[in-house]
Design a protein around this motif. Sequence first.
Motif, PDB file in Angstrom:
ATOM      1  N   GLU A   1      52.785  47.518  54.749  1.00 48.74           N
ATOM      2  CA  GLU A   1      52.902  48.631  55.694  1.00 48.74           C
ATOM      3  C   GLU A   1      52.229  48.330  57.023  1.00 48.74           C
ATOM      4  OE1 GLU A   1      51.222  51.835  53.435  1.00 48.74           O
ATOM      5  OE2 GLU A   1      53.118  52.226  52.377  1.00 48.74           O
ATOM      6  N   ARG A   2      51.266  47.437  57.033  1.00 50.94           N
ATOM      7  CA  ARG A   2      50.575  47.052  58.261  1.00 50.94           C
ATOM      8  C   ARG A   2      51.254  45.874  58.960  1.00 50.94           C
ATOM      9  NH1 ARG A   2      47.047  49.724  55.212  1.00 50.94           N
ATOM     10  NH2 ARG A   2      45.278  50.769  56.187  1.00 50.94           N
ATOM     11  N   GLY A   3      52.370  45.427  58.429  1.00 52.49           N
ATOM     12  CA  GLY A   3      53.148  44.385  59.084  1.00 52.49           C
ATOM     13  C   GLY A   3      52.823  42.962  58.673  1.00 52.49           C
ATOM     14  N   TYR A   4      51.989  42.789  57.658  1.00 53.15           N
ATOM     15  CA  TYR A   4      51.677  41.441  57.197  1.00 53.15           C
ATOM     16  C   TYR A   4      52.800  40.897  56.324  1.00 53.15           C
ATOM     17  CZ  TYR A   4      46.889  42.300  58.695  1.00 53.15           C
ATOM     18  OH  TYR A   4      45.770  42.594  59.439  1.00 53.15           O
ATOM     19  N   GLN A   5      53.012  39.602  56.415  1.00 54.08           N
ATOM     20  CA  GLN A   5      53.826  38.910  55.429  1.00 54.08           C
ATOM     21  C   GLN A   5      52.885  38.662  54.254  1.00 54.08           C
ATOM     22  OE1 GLN A   5      55.592  35.170  56.640  1.00 54.08           O
ATOM     23  NE2 GLN A   5      56.094  34.657  54.546  1.00 54.08           N
ATOM     24  N   VAL A   6      53.298  39.059  53.065  1.00 56.17           N
ATOM     25  CA  VAL A   6      52.441  38.954  51.887  1.00 56.17           C
ATOM     26  C   VAL A   6      53.011  37.898  50.940  1.00 56.17           C
ATOM     27  CG1 VAL A   6      51.458  40.192  49.913  1.00 56.17           C
ATOM     28  CG2 VAL A   6      51.787  41.380  52.100  1.00 56.17           C
ATOM     29  N   ILE A   7      52.128  37.027  50.470  1.00 56.38           N
ATOM     30  CA  ILE A   7      52.496  36.009  49.492  1.00 56.38           C
ATOM     31  C   ILE A   7      51.681  36.248  48.226  1.00 56.38           C
ATOM     32  CG2 ILE A   7      52.480  33.545  48.933  1.00 56.38           C
ATOM     33  CD1 ILE A   7      52.796  33.001  51.959  1.00 56.38           C
ATOM     34  N   ILE A   8      52.388  36.289  47.098  1.00 56.35           N
ATOM     35  CA  ILE A   8      51.748  36.430  45.794  1.00 56.35           C
ATOM     36  C   ILE A   8      52.080  35.182  44.975  1.00 56.35           C
ATOM     37  CG2 ILE A   8      51.598  37.786  43.666  1.00 56.35           C
ATOM     38  CD1 ILE A   8      50.722  39.376  46.104  1.00 56.35           C
ATOM     39  N   PRO A   9      51.107  34.308  44.731  1.00 50.78           N
ATOM     40  CA  PRO A   9      51.359  33.165  43.850  1.00 50.78           C
ATOM     41  C   PRO A   9      51.484  33.643  42.396  1.00 50.78           C
ATOM     42  CG  PRO A   9      49.452  32.777  45.261  1.00 50.78           C
ATOM     43  CD  PRO A   9      49.783  34.232  45.343  1.00 50.78           C
ATOM     44  N   GLN A  10      52.517  33.181  41.704  1.00 46.69           N
ATOM     45  CA  GLN A  10      52.746  33.591  40.322  1.00 46.69           C
ATOM     46  C   GLN A  10      51.540  33.258  39.450  1.00 46.69           C
ATOM     47  OE1 GLN A  10      56.320  31.487  39.301  1.00 46.69           O
ATOM     48  NE2 GLN A  10      57.615  32.890  40.465  1.00 46.69           N
ATOM     49  N   GLY A  11      51.184  34.204  38.607  1.00 49.65           N
ATOM     50  CA  GLY A  11      50.096  33.982  37.664  1.00 49.65           C
ATOM     51  C   GLY A  11      48.707  34.223  38.215  1.00 49.65           C
ATOM     52  N   THR A  12      48.593  34.618  39.481  1.00 48.55           N
ATOM     53  CA  THR A  12      47.272  34.795  40.087  1.00 48.55           C
ATOM     54  C   THR A  12      46.866  36.257  40.199  1.00 48.55           C
ATOM     55  OG1 THR A  12      48.156  34.758  42.334  1.00 48.55           O
ATOM     56  CG2 THR A  12      47.445  32.638  41.380  1.00 48.55           C
ATOM     57  N   ASN A  13      47.536  37.114  39.430  1.00 44.66           N
ATOM     58  CA  ASN A  13      47.076  38.483  39.239  1.00 44.66           C
ATOM     59  C   ASN A  13      47.310  38.805  37.772  1.00 44.66           C
ATOM     60  OD1 ASN A  13      49.724  40.317  39.088  1.00 44.66           O
ATOM     61  ND2 ASN A  13      50.033  38.809  40.725  1.00 44.66           N
ATOM     62  N   SER A  14      46.572  39.761  37.261  1.00 44.18           N
ATOM     63  CA  SER A  14      46.684  40.097  35.851  1.00 44.18           C
ATOM     64  C   SER A  14      46.213  41.522  35.625  1.00 44.18           C
ATOM     65  CB  SER A  14      45.865  39.120  34.997  1.00 44.18           C
ATOM     66  OG  SER A  14      46.125  39.334  33.625  1.00 44.18           O
ATOM     67  N   THR A  15      46.438  41.993  34.400  1.00 48.10           N
ATOM     68  CA  THR A  15      46.038  43.344  34.041  1.00 48.10           C
ATOM     69  C   THR A  15      45.880  43.461  32.537  1.00 48.10           C
ATOM     70  OG1 THR A  15      46.475  45.679  34.517  1.00 48.10           O
ATOM     71  CG2 THR A  15      48.372  44.330  33.808  1.00 48.10           C
ATOM     72  N   PHE A  16      45.480  44.643  32.095  1.00 47.66           N
ATOM     73  CA  PHE A  16      45.290  44.950  30.681  1.00 47.66           C
ATOM     74  C   PHE A  16      46.465  45.754  30.138  1.00 47.66           C
ATOM     75  CE2 PHE A  16      40.935  44.731  32.427  1.00 47.66           C
ATOM     76  CZ  PHE A  16      40.409  43.739  31.619  1.00 47.66           C
ATOM     77  N   GLU A  17      46.529  45.855  28.813  1.00 50.79           N
ATOM     78  CA  GLU A  17      47.482  46.754  28.161  1.00 50.79           C
ATOM     79  C   GLU A  17      47.196  48.171  28.659  1.00 50.79           C
ATOM     80  OE1 GLU A  17      49.620  45.809  25.341  1.00 50.79           O
ATOM     81  OE2 GLU A  17      49.065  43.758  25.864  1.00 50.79           O
ATOM     82  N   ASN A  18      48.228  49.019  28.665  1.00 55.53           N
ATOM     83  CA  ASN A  18      48.012  50.436  28.938  1.00 55.53           C
ATOM     84  C   ASN A  18      48.880  51.239  27.977  1.00 55.53           C
ATOM     85  OD1 ASN A  18      50.628  51.209  30.308  1.00 55.53           O
ATOM     86  ND2 ASN A  18      49.926  49.646  31.773  1.00 55.53           N
ATOM     87  N   GLU A  19      48.758  52.535  27.991  1.00 53.33           N
ATOM     88  CA  GLU A  19      49.470  53.345  26.999  1.00 53.33           C
ATOM     89  C   GLU A  19      50.975  53.388  27.237  1.00 53.33           C
ATOM     90  OE1 GLU A  19      48.920  57.825  27.505  1.00 53.33           O
ATOM     91  OE2 GLU A  19      47.250  57.021  28.692  1.00 53.33           O
ATOM     92  N   TYR A  20      51.451  52.871  28.357  1.00 52.13           N
ATOM     93  CA  TYR A  20      52.876  52.899  28.673  1.00 52.13           C
ATOM     94  C   TYR A  20      53.565  51.545  28.554  1.00 52.13           C
ATOM     95  CZ  TYR A  20      51.431  57.367  30.503  1.00 52.13           C
ATOM     96  OH  TYR A  20      50.894  58.614  30.618  1.00 52.13           O
TER      97      TYR A  20
END
Length: 174
Positions: free
Chosen positions: A121-140
């Motif tokens: 939204e601030r106009g940045y080009q965003v790059i997300i390298p695969q596998g470099t974010n993670s999370t836990f199980e949730n109820e959904y």
Amino acid sequence: MKLLVIDIQKGIANDGLFNYNNFINDTNKVINAARENNIEVIYVQHDDGPKSNCSIGNEEFDIATQVAPKAGEKIYVKNINSCFGNQDLTEYLSNSDEDTLMIVGLLTNFCIDASVKSAYERGYQVIIPQGTNSTFENEYMTAEATYKYYNEMMWPNRFANCLSVDEAIQSMQE
């Protein structure tokens, strides 16, 4: 380009995360490549407030030793999901000539998602390298389904370029 390392803190960086070992290894590859290519690495920590475990002064608040910052690397503290909730970081980034942010960290469906969308939204080009974010199980959803939902469906071709680690590192060299 700047690399934002978001919320990889002792209180949540553990093997309960989806694909934990690969997450740590891939994130370290990206951090090390950024340093080798003179790309600024900026750390962000989440503070849930004084009545939580993840609060300034608690060990859980500290950045995980596996991805620890080097001397002189900037560290910002936030208390909302998006890293842009820290006004000093927002001003620092806006005063830079950089228009690309590479984002790694925790948790995919909370602070990473909020930061990706806020950066876009601030106009940045965003790059997300695969596998470099993670999370836990949730109820959904399972942790894997949550990871895939954002990295394979929500962000690509909308809010971010989701690249392999090798492609992300190559983009640092261009």
